[in-house]
Design a protein around this motif. Structure first.
Motif, PDB file in Angstrom:
ATOM      1  N   ARG A  82      86.481  46.194  48.373  1.00  0.00           N
ATOM      2  CA  ARG A  82      86.646  44.752  48.104  1.00  0.00           C
ATOM      3  C   ARG A  82      87.371  44.554  46.777  1.00  0.00           C
ATOM      4  NH1 ARG A  82      81.194  44.335  49.558  1.00  0.00           N
ATOM      5  NH2 ARG A  82      80.673  43.896  47.391  1.00  0.00           N
ATOM      6  N   TYR A 129      88.484  41.927  54.051  1.00  0.00           N
ATOM      7  CA  TYR A 129      87.607  41.461  52.984  1.00  0.00           C
ATOM      8  C   TYR A 129      86.427  40.681  53.563  1.00  0.00           C
ATOM      9  CZ  TYR A 129      86.020  39.403  48.627  1.00  0.00           C
ATOM     10  OH  TYR A 129      85.246  39.049  47.551  1.00  0.00           O
ATOM     11  N   ARG A 160      82.575  41.688  53.313  1.00  0.00           N
ATOM     12  CA  ARG A 160      81.651  40.743  52.679  1.00  0.00           C
ATOM     13  C   ARG A 160      80.496  40.407  53.621  1.00  0.00           C
ATOM     14  NH1 ARG A 160      83.368  34.968  50.590  1.00  0.00           N
ATOM     15  NH2 ARG A 160      81.447  34.470  49.490  1.00  0.00           N
TER      16      ARG A 160
END
Length: 134
Positions: free
Chosen positions: A73, A127, A131
Motif C-alpha cells: 500500500r 489498493y 485495504r
C-alpha cells in the motif's frame, strides 16, 4: 513470476524506454528545445537508476523481499502521484506532436497515456483490495 525473471523483464523494459528517450533527446536537442531536453534528461537519469536497481535485483545484490500488504500500500501511494504527474506532461507533448504533424510519435504518446491510465486503474483496484483485507 520468480524474482530473477521479473527483474530481468524490468531491466529489458527500462532499457527499451531508455533507448527510446535517448533517441527523443537527440531529436529535441538538435531542434534546440531546452525545456524538452531537460525533461528528457531527467527521464534518462531515472531510467538509468531503475536499470541499476533491477540489475542488482537480478544479480542478487539487492534482496527481493516478500512485501506485506502495508508495504505494498505504501509503495502504491508513492508511485501513483508520479504516474499522475506524468499524464499532463505526456498530454502536453501529445498536443505538440499533433500540431507538428508527427503522427508516429503521437501514436507512441497515446500508447504511453493509455498505459499510465491502465496502471492508475490497476493500482486503485489493488489498493482497495489491500485495504479491504485489513
Amino acid at each position: 513470476m520468480d524474482p530473477r525473471r521479473r527483474a530481468l523483464l524490468m531491466v529489458l523494459i527500462f532499457v527499451g524506454l531508455l533507448v527510446f528517450h535517448l533517441w527523443l533527446l537527440n531529436r529535441v536537442t538538435s531542434a534546440r528545445n531546452t525545456v524538452l531536453s531537460v525533461l528528457l534528461a531527467i527521464a534518462v537519469g531515472l531510467f538509468s537508476w531503475r536499470i541499476a536497481h533491477y540489475v542488482g535485483r537480478y544479480r542478487g545484490v539487492v534482496a527481493a523481499r516478500k512485501d506485506t500488504p502495508a508495504m505494498e500500500r505504501r509503495r502504491i501511494l508513492m508511485i501513483v502521484p508520479v504516474i499522475a504527474a506524468l499524464l499532463p506532461i505526456h498530454a502536453w507533448l501529445l498536443s505538440l506532436t499533433l500540431a507538428m504533424g508527427d503522427y508516429p510519435l503521437t501514436g507512441v504518446l497515446i500508447l504511453s497515456v493509455v498505459v499510465f491510465v491502465a496502471r492508475l486503474v490497476f493500482y486503485a483496484r489493488r489498493y482497495l483490495s489491500l485495504r479491504a483485507a485489513v
